[in-house]
Write a protein that holds these residues in place. Structure first.
Motif, short mmCIF file in Angstrom:
data_model
loop_
_atom_site.label_atom_id
_atom_site.label_comp_id
_atom_site.label_asym_id
_atom_site.label_seq_id
_atom_site.Cartn_x
_atom_site.Cartn_y
_atom_site.Cartn_z
N ARG A 104 0.99 -1.21 0.12
CA ARG A 104 0.10 -0.08 0.07
C ARG A 104 0.84 1.20 -0.02
O ARG A 104 0.48 2.08 -0.49
CB ARG A 104 -0.84 0.02 1.27
N ARG A 135 2.20 1.87 -3.61
CA ARG A 135 1.04 2.18 -4.55
C ARG A 135 0.67 3.62 -4.22
O ARG A 135 0.58 4.46 -5.14
CB ARG A 135 -0.22 1.32 -4.39
N GLY A 146 2.79 5.96 -6.09
CA GLY A 146 2.77 5.58 -7.58
C GLY A 146 3.76 4.62 -7.98
O GLY A 146 4.09 4.17 -9.38
N HIS A 183 3.93 1.45 -8.82
CA HIS A 183 3.11 0.12 -8.93
C HIS A 183 3.75 -1.08 -9.26
O HIS A 183 3.47 -2.14 -8.75
CB HIS A 183 1.78 0.46 -9.79
N ASP A 195 -5.73 -4.50 -7.47
CA ASP A 195 -5.79 -2.89 -7.48
C ASP A 195 -4.63 -2.32 -8.21
O ASP A 195 -4.78 -1.26 -8.95
CB ASP A 195 -6.09 -2.70 -6.01
N ALA A 196 -3.37 -2.76 -7.97
CA ALA A 196 -2.13 -2.06 -8.32
C ALA A 196 -2.24 -2.17 -9.96
O ALA A 196 -1.61 -1.20 -10.80
CB ALA A 196 -1.05 -2.87 -7.79
N GLU A 213 -4.93 0.62 -11.23
CA GLU A 213 -4.15 1.76 -10.88
C GLU A 213 -3.01 2.24 -12.12
O GLU A 213 -3.05 3.47 -12.25
CB GLU A 213 -3.63 2.08 -9.57
N SER A 214 -2.50 1.22 -12.41
CA SER A 214 -1.63 1.66 -13.44
C SER A 214 -2.17 1.13 -14.89
O SER A 214 -1.35 1.01 -15.93
CB SER A 214 -0.15 0.72 -13.19
N ASN A 215 -3.41 1.03 -14.98
CA ASN A 215 -4.25 0.78 -16.28
C ASN A 215 -3.82 -0.29 -16.99
O ASN A 215 -3.89 -0.56 -18.13
CB ASN A 215 -4.10 2.09 -17.02
N ARG A 226 -15.54 -2.27 -11.43
CA ARG A 226 -14.81 -1.07 -12.01
C ARG A 226 -14.07 -1.34 -13.08
O ARG A 226 -14.01 -0.62 -14.25
CB ARG A 226 -13.60 -0.51 -10.83
N GLU A 254 -16.14 2.01 0.53
CA GLU A 254 -15.82 2.14 -0.80
C GLU A 254 -16.95 1.52 -1.41
O GLU A 254 -17.53 2.24 -2.73
CB GLU A 254 -14.79 1.17 -0.95
#
Length: 811
Positions: A707, A710, A713, A715, A741-742, A745-747, A775, A802
């Motif tokens: 966490r 992340r 940034g 990732h 999730d990582a 977050e990095s697409n 998501r 969330e």
């Protein structure tokens, strides 16, 4: 005398200074007076001529450089050093006497000494004397009652003009100030007394006022200052004399009479004290000090009712003054009203009063009523010889023992046992001492006192017999069982032998039924013995029967409500059963009784937390921290509580100190988590690395590290951490979901979907993984799949913040 005259030599009515040798013509000297010449080095006057004019212009003498002369009235003169009431020298000058004062030796140094002559104004014929030295710009006009002369430091000898024998000597030190006073003249002493009083020299002022009064007892104007100085310098005899003079002159007021009453009371002249106090109250009926003193005086004369009346009136006038309550307590005690006396003494101590006698009376009274907490508190205030008496040591030691303060009790009991081996209560004291050592698990000392008791005491004690058996349990259980069985025959009503024998038998399955029988017998015998129930509770604790332990403790606390250890144990048991409110009330009692026990305060703080009373929990833990600053558990709990109440900076500082005390992984993890929450990522990462250095497989630390990375940034690094977790625990659903999730977050949508699905396969109730799939669908524009996964996540955990936020946004 003022500072502006200290730079130049000055002369007053009695003193003359000369340098070199005597060179003064005495032609104009009045034969009815004495003539004084003082010699000193010529540099005293700076090498200048000196002109002195006395008695207008009719008598003028032009003196040589370094010489001075004056005529003095015949008298006995005393010389005093400023700041001291001790005479330095004494001279008697007869009419027509010529006296020389010459410097015999010098003292090195440039600082001068001062001579001041204090005389009645009549010496100057009621005129002021102009004295000039050297140039006109150095001119000073002196008052009527003193003249100052600066002289070189040295030893001055005083002798008659025609003789060589010293009449007196003076050692003038640098910076010293010396006063010449007409020894037999009260006005001279009064003038010097006033000067010293103005300088703050009360001791010197008092000596001269006393001398003035001794020479003229009719000078009523001196009495008031004489009395004031005697009081302020603690001169009891002179105070009494001065106050008596004021009374005799008809100048007394209420304060004067009250002070005389106090003095008579101190001297045990109680009838006189009563009379003076009554006179003071006739002048001022609302004088609380006089009322309190009158109460004390009446008490000594046997008038207890009158003493109560006077002391009660003093309390009414000054309810916040402690000493009035002590006097009222003494009066009530003499009148036979013990309850009111003890109430008055309690208020006296509550107001900050200090009295060893009152503390002993109050502590003894509370001890007799088994109020051991209050007894111990007040007996601790006893000082002096009374605090070494056997009865005092017995009462205080037992009070501390009954409160469970064994570590404080045993030194007191041991002192009583060693110091008074023939005291009547020695066996009871030794029994308490043995019990204290047993409670502290100090078997060696307990055995020593058991043996000493058996050798010295003739009486048979069931307590000592019991402890003889008890102290064999660890080293020889068979011997202990035999002794318990012997004790049961000798003391069939002593529950403890049944209790301990039952516990010993409970360790063996073969004797378990006999164990239960003995324990039941112990319970049936212990109905009226509070200590028995505490021991029974401890037995149930070892047998892991919490309900029975709690029931036994309730019975014990009903008889000993101030016992901190029992209340603390009850509070903990109630907390486990979910009775938080009752637990907190019980722990508060324990805290009040033993507020210096940090463990009790920790348990109470935990109860406050469970009750939502966080502010009180913080206060309690801070108190516990003050008592045990190196207790890591308390400090860690306090840091967590600071964090929970929003004071995260305090929490971080507290954790840093805890880590300084003990660097364990649990503390480091909590510290890292707090740093992460406050966005101090670099420090948090360092704390996690410290954990990994000792335990590289700590999954909680690795998850937190992910966490942290992340949040910055980073990732790819986070994903590598999740890979490490997968190698340690491949089925860890939370780690799979966090890796997803990582990726998200990095697409990296495809990778994200893959790992969300893996997380759900490993744990079908992983609501956040379902939310992650929703998501992913939303990012792909697949609204139907988005809503399906979102509703699934909501069904799994509708309270998750969330999920709630995502669901509200979707609507």
């Amino acid at each position: 005398m003022t500072n502006r005259f200290q730079a130049c030599p000055f002369v007053i009515l009695t003193v003359l200074i000369i340098h070199s040798f005597l060179a003064v013509a005495l032609a104009d000297a009045d034969p009815g007076k004495a003539h004084v010449i003082i010699e000193s080095p010529s540099r005293v006057f700076g090498g200048r001529r000196v002109r002195v004019s006395v008695d207008d212009r009719t008598r003028r003498a032009r003196l040589r450089k370094g010489e001075m002369a004056l005529d003095l009235p015949p008298a006995r003169y005393a010389m005093y050093l400023k700041g001291s009431a001790v005479r330095q020298a004494t001279l008697e000058l007869d009419a027509g006497t010529s006296l020389i004062v010459s410097l015999r030796s010098r003292v090195p140094g440039n600082r001068s000494a001062r001579l001041v002559v204090v005389q009645p104004q009549s010496v100057f014929h009621d005129r002021a004397i102009p004295v000039s030295f050297g140039k006109r710009k150095r001119r000073a006009r002196l008052g009527r009652d003193s003249i100052t002369v600066l002289i070189q430091p040295g030893i001055y000898a005083m002798r008659s003009a025609g003789g060589s024998k010293d009449m007196a000597t003076l050692d003038a030190v640098p910076g010293g100030v010396y006063y010449f006073v007409d020894h037999g003249d009260p006005e001279s002493h009064r003038i010097l007394g006033d000067k010293l009083y103005a300088d703050g020299n009360l001791t010197g002022a008092f000596a001269h006022y006393r001398a003035a009064v001794n020479r003229d007892t009719t000078a009523t104007e001196l009495y008031s200052r004489y009395a004031e100085l005697a009081i302020r310098t603690n001169k009891t005899r002179d105070t009494e004399r001065a106050l008596t003079l004021i009374v005799g002159a008809g100048l007394a007021d209420a304060v004067t009479y009250r002070r005389l009453g106090d003095l008579r009371l101190t001297k045990k002249r109680y009838t006189d004290a009563t009379r003076y106090y009554e006179k003071a109250l006739a002048e001022d009926p609302n004088n609380p000090a006089a009322l309190s003193g009158l109460g004390a005086a009446r008490l000594k004369t046997g008038d207890a009712a009158g003493a109560v009346k006077a002391c009660a009136a003093a309390v009414d006038l000054q309810p916040d003054t402690a000493r009035h309550y002590q006097a009222l307590g003494d009066a009530y005690l003499a009148a036979g009203d013990s309850a009111k006396a003890m109430a008055a003494y309690s208020t006296f101590f509550a107001r900050g009063g200090e009295s060893s006698a009152a503390a002993y009376v109050l502590g003894s009274w509370e001890y007799e009523r088994r109020r051991f907490k209050d007894a111990a508190k007040h007996l601790e205030l006893v000082k002096g010889r009374r605090a070494q008496a056997f009865d005092y040591l017995h009462m205080r030691g037992e009070s501390l023992y009954r409160l469970g303060a064994h570590r404080e009790a045993f030194p007191v009991l041991r002192l009583a046992a060693n110091k008074y081996p023939r005291a009547r209560g020695w066996p009871e004291v030794v029994e308490l001492l043995i019990k204290s050592y047993v409670a502290l698990e100090d078997e060696r000392r307990a055995k020593y006192w058991v043996k000493k008791y058996a050798a010295r005491s003739r009486r048979k004690s069931p307590d000592v017999a019991y402890y003889q058996a008890y102290l064999q349990e660890r080293t020889s259980p068979a011997t202990a069982r035999a002794l318990y069985q012997k004790n049961i025959r000798a003391y069939p009503r002593d529950h403890r032998n049944y209790l301990r024998l039952g516990l010993l038998e409970s360790r063996n399955r073969k004797t378990l039924s006999a164990s239960v029988a003995h324990l039941k017998k112990a319970v049936s015998l212990a109905d009226t013995i509070p200590e028995a129930w505490l021991e029974i509770a401890n037995a149930y604790r070892r047998l892991k029967r919490p309900d029975d332990e709690l029931a036994a403790l309730r019975v014990f606390v009903a008889s000993e409500p101030q016992h901190p250890e029992a209340n603390a144990r009850m509070g903990g048991l109630m907390m486990r059963k979910g009775k938080t409110g009752e637990a907190v009330r019980t722990l508060e009692k324990a805290s009040e009784a033993g507020s210096r026990d940090p463990k009790i305060l920790l348990a109470l703080a935990q109860g406050y937390v469970r009750s939502g009373r966080h502010r009180e929990a913080v206060t309690t833990l801070e108190k516990a921290k003050g008592l045990a600053p190196n207790d890591v558990t308390i400090r860690r709990e306090l840091a967590e509580l600071y964090s929970r109440t929003g004071d995260r900076n305090k929490a971080i500082d507290e954790y840093r100190e805890v880590i300084g005390l003990r660097r364990d992984n649990e503390t480091l993890f909590r510290f890292a988590r707090l740093l992460y929450q406050t966005e101090r990522y670099s420090e948090a990462e360092n704390a996690i690395e410290d954990i990994r250095a000792t335990d590289p497989t700590d999954l909680d630390a690795l998850m937190l590290l992910g966490r942290i990375l992340r949040a910055q940034g980073r990732h790819d690094e986070a994903i590598e951490v999740y890979k490490e977790i997968a190698m340690i625990d491949p089925s860890n659903s939370d780690a799979l979901r966090a890796r997803a999730d990582a990726h998200l977050e990095s697409n990296q949508i495809n990778w994200a979907k893959t790992f969300y699905q893996r997380a759900l396969r490993n744990d079908s109730r992983n609501a956040l993984a379902a939310l992650g799939l929703a998501r992913v669908a939303k990012m792909r524009g697949d609204n139907v799949t988005y809503l399906r996964h979102l509703n699934r996540a909501r069904r799994m955990d509708s309270r998750n913040p969330e999920i709630k936020r995502e669901y509200e946004a979707s609507r």
